[in-house]
Design an enzyme around this catalytic site. Structure first.
Site, PDB file in Angstrom:
ATOM      1  N   ASP A   1       0.908  -1.317   0.057  1.00  0.00           N
ATOM      2  CA  ASP A   1       0.031   0.145   0.023  1.00  0.00           C
ATOM      3  C   ASP A   1       0.829   1.051  -0.083  1.00  0.00           C
ATOM      4  O   ASP A   1       2.144   1.334   0.104  1.00  0.00           O
ATOM      5  CB  ASP A   1      -1.023  -0.129   1.222  1.00  0.00           C
TER       6      ASP A   1
ATOM      7  N   ASN B   1      -7.495  -2.870  14.593  1.00  0.00           N
ATOM      8  CA  ASN B   1      -8.765  -3.322  14.146  1.00  0.00           C
ATOM      9  C   ASN B   1      -8.579  -4.487  13.001  1.00  0.00           C
ATOM     10  O   ASN B   1      -9.677  -4.806  12.351  1.00  0.00           O
ATOM     11  CB  ASN B   1      -9.707  -2.194  13.552  1.00  0.00           C
TER      12      ASN B   1
ATOM     13  N   GLU C   1      -9.706  -2.089   5.447  1.00  0.00           N
ATOM     14  CA  GLU C   1     -10.325  -1.815   6.768  1.00  0.00           C
ATOM     15  C   GLU C   1     -11.519  -2.956   6.854  1.00  0.00           C
ATOM     16  O   GLU C   1     -12.291  -3.058   6.118  1.00  0.00           O
ATOM     17  CB  GLU C   1     -10.871  -0.340   6.834  1.00  0.00           C
TER      18      GLU C   1
HETATM   19  C1  F6R Z   1       1.374  -1.586   6.092  1.00  0.00           C
HETATM   20  C2  F6R Z   1      -0.036  -2.071   6.380  1.00  0.00           C
HETATM   21  C3  F6R Z   1      -0.493  -1.983   7.351  1.00  0.00           C
HETATM   22  C4  F6R Z   1       0.258  -2.365   8.834  1.00  0.00           C
HETATM   23  C5  F6R Z   1      -0.571  -2.049  10.298  1.00  0.00           C
HETATM   24  C6  F6R Z   1       0.168  -2.382  11.254  1.00  0.00           C
HETATM   25  O1  F6R Z   1       1.890  -1.671   4.867  1.00  0.00           O
HETATM   26  O2  F6R Z   1      -0.233  -2.545   5.002  1.00  0.00           O
HETATM   27  O3  F6R Z   1      -1.795  -2.971   7.383  1.00  0.00           O
HETATM   28  O4  F6R Z   1       1.031  -3.502   8.740  1.00  0.00           O
HETATM   29  O5  F6R Z   1      -1.295  -0.807  10.003  1.00  0.00           O
HETATM   30  O6  F6R Z   1       1.283  -1.342  11.338  1.00  0.00           O
HETATM   31  P1  F6R Z   1       2.258  -1.387  12.639  1.00  0.00           P
HETATM   32  O7  F6R Z   1       3.135  -2.312  12.484  1.00  0.00           O
HETATM   33  O8  F6R Z   1       2.995  -0.084  12.574  1.00  0.00           O
HETATM   34  O9  F6R Z   1       1.402  -1.554  14.024  1.00  0.00           O
END
Ligand code: F6R
Length: 247
Positions: A67, A136, A143
């Site tokens: 992403d 979440n 999401e």
């Molecule tokens: C990042 C992504 C997100 C993260 C998620 C957890 O490329 O796709 O899904 O893996 O937001 O983020 P952290 O590791 O910062 O808690």
């Protein structure tokens, strides 16, 4: 699903890097699906070390990231392209032309998403997809929703995610509100999935995703249906699962 429980973040990072290194060694032309966020930083550090020690070679590797924030250019230090260059690509011998991250500056969302799906398709498919998980249970920027999305799409980030990501920005108002993200279908199509989780703030997401009902309201729960998933999580992230005696 295979679960590796580790004592702490350092061991989680080491274990995840070992699994990625095994993939690179067994297929030096692997297509790696990569993630950003704070969780994989230690994994990338370990991979850089393995490269420096001569244990792995990125020459033939292609990477496709999950992403990117809409509106951020590759030179913006909050962009995911910048993150990948800074944490991994600048330190190993990967051909930068074989590294893909959605183009956040592309205003035509439909075009960018279509282009990205084509890149994934042309690559022949992702061999190993590295994932973090949101509080979440989001994966990529998928999401909680009423349906599982298939392809790359433009996402309106939830307040929960914007708040969680605000820690990387000096002002919460600077956190982009949209992102281009691979869909659940793109992720699910990977041959192997490696999900890393650390910390008690991920314990509910880990429990909901892997030990509760499969629903688009818990995006990562779809992974229960995938035939090759490895969860590498420290004991804090597995707290609820352990408390309930599920592993
Ligand atoms: C990042 C992504 C997100 C993260 C998620 C957890 O490329 O796709 O899904 O893996 O937001 O983020 P952290 O590791 O910062 O808690």
């Amino acid at each position: 699903m295979r679960i590796y429980q580790t004592e702490n973040y350092q061991q989680m990072s080491k274990k995840a890097a070992n699994i990625i290194a095994a993939q690179i060694i067994s297929n030096p032309e692997s297509i790696l699906g990569l993630a950003t966020g704070s969780t994989p930083i230690g994994t990338y550090k370990n991979l850089v070390k393995k490269y420096q020690d001569g244990d792995i070679d990125f020459k033939g590797i292609t990477s496709i990231n999950l992403d990117e924030y809409v509106g951020l250019s590759k030179d913006d230090d909050q962009s995911y392209r910048y993150f990948m260059n800074d944490n991994l690509f600048n330190h190993v011998n990967i051909d930068i032309n074989n590294t893909y991250v959605p183009d956040g500056t592309q205003k035509d969302a439909e075009l960018e998403c279509k282009k990205y799906d084509e890149i994934i398709k042309k690559s022949g498919g992702i061999d190993l997809q590295l994932l973090g998980i949101g509080q979440n249970s989001h994966i990529g920027f998928n999401e909680p929703d009423s349906v599982f999305t298939f392809g790359t799409h433009c996402v309106d980030l939830t307040e929960n995610t914007i708040n969680a990501n605000a820690r990387f920005f000096d002002d919460i108002n600077k956190v982009p509100k949209k992102a281009y993200s691979m869909g659940i279908g793109n992720i699910f199509s990977a041959k192997k999935i490696l999900l890393v989780a650390s910390g008690e703030n991920k314990a509910q997401a880990v429990y909901d995703s892997f030990f509760s009902a499969i629903t688009p309201n818990v995006p990562a729960s779809i992974l229960q249906l995938h035939s090759d998933v490895i969860l590498v999580a420290d004991k804090d992230a597995l707290k609820i699962v352990n408390d309930k005696g599920l592993i």
